[in-house]
Design an enzyme around this catalytic site. Structure first.
Site, PDB file in Angstrom:
ATOM      1  N   ASP A 150     -58.727  43.231 -12.468  1.00 20.15           N
ATOM      2  CA  ASP A 150     -58.604  44.012 -13.698  1.00 20.15           C
ATOM      3  C   ASP A 150     -59.946  43.937 -14.423  1.00 20.15           C
ATOM      4  O   ASP A 150     -60.768  43.068 -14.134  1.00 20.15           O
ATOM      5  CB  ASP A 150     -57.490  43.440 -14.588  1.00 20.15           C
ATOM      6  CG  ASP A 150     -56.899  44.475 -15.555  1.00 20.15           C
ATOM      7  OD1 ASP A 150     -55.727  44.840 -15.398  1.00 20.15           O
ATOM      8  OD2 ASP A 150     -57.637  44.935 -16.463  1.00 20.15           O
ATOM      9  N   VAL A 189     -62.999  48.832 -11.891  1.00 25.95           N
ATOM     10  CA  VAL A 189     -62.779  49.546 -10.625  1.00 25.95           C
ATOM     11  C   VAL A 189     -63.373  50.958 -10.616  1.00 25.95           C
ATOM     12  O   VAL A 189     -63.406  51.608  -9.572  1.00 25.95           O
ATOM     13  CB  VAL A 189     -61.281  49.598 -10.234  1.00 25.95           C
ATOM     14  CG1 VAL A 189     -60.766  48.221  -9.877  1.00 25.95           C
ATOM     15  CG2 VAL A 189     -60.432  50.247 -11.316  1.00 25.95           C
ATOM     16  N   TYR A 249     -55.127  63.410 -17.000  1.00 22.78           N
ATOM     17  CA  TYR A 249     -54.231  62.416 -16.393  1.00 22.78           C
ATOM     18  C   TYR A 249     -53.406  63.040 -15.273  1.00 22.78           C
ATOM     19  O   TYR A 249     -53.382  62.526 -14.137  1.00 22.78           O
ATOM     20  CB  TYR A 249     -53.294  61.825 -17.466  1.00 22.78           C
ATOM     21  CG  TYR A 249     -52.327  60.820 -16.900  1.00 22.78           C
ATOM     22  CD1 TYR A 249     -52.758  59.556 -16.501  1.00 22.78           C
ATOM     23  CD2 TYR A 249     -50.973  61.117 -16.750  1.00 22.78           C
ATOM     24  CE1 TYR A 249     -51.874  58.623 -15.976  1.00 22.78           C
ATOM     25  CE2 TYR A 249     -50.081  60.200 -16.222  1.00 22.78           C
ATOM     26  CZ  TYR A 249     -50.543  58.952 -15.841  1.00 22.78           C
ATOM     27  OH  TYR A 249     -49.665  58.028 -15.305  1.00 22.78           O
ATOM     28  N   PRO A 293     -44.228  56.442 -10.280  1.00 21.73           N
ATOM     29  CA  PRO A 293     -43.183  55.964 -11.199  1.00 21.73           C
ATOM     30  C   PRO A 293     -42.913  56.980 -12.306  1.00 21.73           C
ATOM     31  O   PRO A 293     -43.763  57.806 -12.648  1.00 21.73           O
ATOM     32  CB  PRO A 293     -43.791  54.691 -11.805  1.00 21.73           C
ATOM     33  CG  PRO A 293     -45.045  54.413 -11.044  1.00 21.73           C
ATOM     34  CD  PRO A 293     -45.484  55.719 -10.469  1.00 21.73           C
TER      35      PRO A 293
HETATM   36  N1  LIG Z   1     -46.004  53.020 -17.495  1.00 15.79           N
HETATM   37  C1  LIG Z   1     -45.679  54.240 -17.119  1.00 15.79           C
HETATM   38  O1  LIG Z   1     -44.833  54.912 -17.731  1.00 15.79           O
HETATM   39  C2  LIG Z   1     -46.314  54.848 -15.896  1.00 15.79           C
HETATM   40  C3  LIG Z   1     -45.682  55.965 -15.298  1.00 15.79           C
HETATM   41  C4  LIG Z   1     -46.269  56.528 -14.183  1.00 15.79           C
HETATM   42  C5  LIG Z   1     -47.448  56.006 -13.660  1.00 15.79           C
HETATM   43  N2  LIG Z   1     -48.021  54.926 -14.263  1.00 15.79           N
HETATM   44  C6  LIG Z   1     -49.272  54.432 -13.677  1.00 15.79           C
HETATM   45  O2  LIG Z   1     -49.130  53.055 -13.387  1.00 15.79           O
HETATM   46  C7  LIG Z   1     -50.394  52.413 -13.489  1.00 15.79           C
HETATM   47  C8  LIG Z   1     -50.274  51.211 -14.401  1.00 15.79           C
HETATM   48  O3  LIG Z   1     -49.865  51.667 -15.675  1.00 15.79           O
HETATM   49  P1  LIG Z   1     -49.304  50.701 -16.809  1.00 15.79           P
HETATM   50  O4  LIG Z   1     -48.257  51.466 -17.516  1.00 15.79           O
HETATM   51  O5  LIG Z   1     -49.019  49.365 -16.278  1.00 15.79           O
HETATM   52  O6  LIG Z   1     -50.606  50.664 -17.766  1.00 15.79           O
HETATM   53  P2  LIG Z   1     -51.236  49.512 -18.679  1.00 15.79           P
HETATM   54  O7  LIG Z   1     -52.214  50.204 -19.562  1.00 15.79           O
HETATM   55  O8  LIG Z   1     -50.174  48.709 -19.329  1.00 15.79           O
HETATM   56  O9  LIG Z   1     -52.011  48.610 -17.604  1.00 15.79           O
HETATM   57  C9  LIG Z   1     -53.114  49.148 -16.922  1.00 15.79           C
HETATM   58  C10 LIG Z   1     -54.070  48.047 -16.529  1.00 15.79           C
HETATM   59  O10 LIG Z   1     -55.191  48.679 -15.888  1.00 15.79           O
HETATM   60  C11 LIG Z   1     -56.364  48.042 -16.336  1.00 15.79           C
HETATM   61  N3  LIG Z   1     -57.523  48.925 -16.217  1.00 15.79           N
HETATM   62  C12 LIG Z   1     -57.768  50.068 -16.900  1.00 15.79           C
HETATM   63  N4  LIG Z   1     -58.979  50.556 -16.581  1.00 15.79           N
HETATM   64  C13 LIG Z   1     -59.528  49.696 -15.670  1.00 15.79           C
HETATM   65  C14 LIG Z   1     -60.765  49.646 -14.987  1.00 15.79           C
HETATM   66  N5  LIG Z   1     -61.721  50.575 -15.172  1.00 15.79           N
HETATM   67  N6  LIG Z   1     -60.981  48.616 -14.135  1.00 15.79           N
HETATM   68  C15 LIG Z   1     -60.047  47.667 -13.943  1.00 15.79           C
HETATM   69  N7  LIG Z   1     -58.861  47.659 -14.579  1.00 15.79           N
HETATM   70  C16 LIG Z   1     -58.600  48.661 -15.440  1.00 15.79           C
HETATM   71  C17 LIG Z   1     -56.078  47.678 -17.796  1.00 15.79           C
HETATM   72  O11 LIG Z   1     -56.946  46.646 -18.269  1.00 15.79           O
HETATM   73  C18 LIG Z   1     -54.618  47.266 -17.733  1.00 15.79           C
HETATM   74  O12 LIG Z   1     -54.480  45.872 -17.511  1.00 15.79           O
HETATM   75  C19 LIG Z   1     -51.375  53.472 -13.998  1.00 15.79           C
HETATM   76  O13 LIG Z   1     -52.082  54.022 -12.906  1.00 15.79           O
HETATM   77  C20 LIG Z   1     -50.456  54.510 -14.612  1.00 15.79           C
HETATM   78  O14 LIG Z   1     -51.018  55.784 -14.618  1.00 15.79           O
HETATM   79  C21 LIG Z   1     -47.487  54.334 -15.370  1.00 15.79           C
END
Ligand SMILES: NC(=O)c1ccc[n+]([C@@H]2O[C@H](COP(=O)([O-])OP(=O)(O)OC[C@H]3O[C@@H](n4cnc5c(N)ncnc54)[C@H](O)[C@@H]3O)[C@@H](O)[C@H]2O)c1
Length: 245
Positions: free
Chosen positions: A35, A60, A151, A181
């Site tokens: 992360d 990343v 997005y 998801p």
């Molecule tokens: N939560 C939802 O409703 C949902 C639904 C569909 C898809 N997603 C996808 O699931 C994944 C995780 O989402 P989440 O809800 O846990 O989000 P979140 O924001 O709670 O967690 C995301 C994590 O990614 C890390 N991150 C962001 N940019 C980064 C970078 N450049 N390098 C390294 N780490 C980085 C952040 O520090 C954070 O810890 C994402 O790809 C999101 O698009 C989430």
């Protein structure tokens, strides 16, 4: 004795990435929790139940930072069995008021990162003749969600990347699949949505309960396992039946 398999999970510090890391560790993987911030909470949760995990801070979206991670993975483990490309950002903004910089930032974190991370682990997966790559997309690609143009574009890109890459990597014993998801209560999601929005989404789903991070983690674990050997290029939607791709 069989050597411990290594799983690299990006965006592992919180939310879905934390649940995915924990689930993979419970299944016996040594987890490299990647992360941009330290994944100390994730590692502590894994160590508490006797699992193995290490936190590695990496941006990343940055080629240099991912190069450093690649060197670490090669020297420290010499193998990567599973890569979960989960890190992502979902900033909400009307299309009319965004500039190219904003667009590029979202695409860089959500899509370029998956390219960079895949290239980083590919030599190790090729050397072992097997691998599992799981890319996190979103069910928003099938929903009319306003103000998320970069997005949704990036998450549709993840599906295209998954399909195309699966063809090229099949000859190395590497499968590439995506998990999409639905809306899930995580710190990232709650920056854009509230409890009312979550309830409204649940009402629209055939399965009338809120999705959890564990639901997505279950799908990832299956795609990371030996049981999914014959599945590649696919997207598994984990959203209680709302969207069909
Ligand atoms: N939560 C939802 O409703 C949902 C639904 C569909 C898809 N997603 C996808 O699931 C994944 C995780 O989402 P989440 O809800 O846990 O989000 P979140 O924001 O709670 O967690 C995301 C994590 O990614 C890390 N991150 C962001 N940019 C980064 C970078 N450049 N390098 C390294 N780490 C980085 C952040 O520090 C954070 O810890 C994402 O790809 C999101 O698009 C989430």
């Amino acid at each position: 004795m069989e050597t411990t398999k290594v799983a690299v999970v990006t965006g592992a510090a919180r939310g879905l990435g934390q649940a995915i890391s924990t689930r993979l560790a419970k299944a016996g993987f040594c987890v490299v929790a990647v992360d941009q911030v330290d994944s100390l909470e994730t590692v502590a949760a894994i160590v508490r139940f006797g699992g193995v995990a290490v936190s590695r801070s990496t941006d990343v979206a940055s080629p240099r930072s991912v190069d450093e991670l690649e060197a670490f993975l090669t020297s420290e483990y010499g193998r990567v069995d599973v890569l979960v490309n989960n890190a992502g950002v979902f900033p909400k903004r009307p299309f009319e008021s965004m500039d190219l910089e904003f667009w590029r930032k979202v695409l860089a974190v959500n899509l370029d990162s998956q390219f960079l991370m895949t290239q980083a682990v590919l030599p190790l997966m090729k050397a072992s003749g097997s691998g599992r790559i799981i890319n996190i997309s979103s069910n928003s690609v099938g929903l009319p969600v306003p103000d998320f143009v970069p997005y949704v574009t990036s998450k549709m890109g993840v599906i295209g990347f998954t399909r195309a890459l699966s063809v090229d990597l099949a000859k190395y014993g590497i499968t590439v699949n995506a998990v999409a998801p639905g809306l899930t209560k995580t710190p990232g999601a709650m920056a854009n949505y509230d409890e009312v929005a979550l309830e409204k989404m649940t009402e629209r789903q055939p399965v009338k309960r809120a999705g959890t991070s564990e639901d997505a983690a279950s799908a990832v674990l299956f795609l990371a396992s030996d049981d999914s050997e014959f599945i590649t290029g696919q997207t598994v939607v984990v959203d209680g039946g709302l969207v069909r791709l």
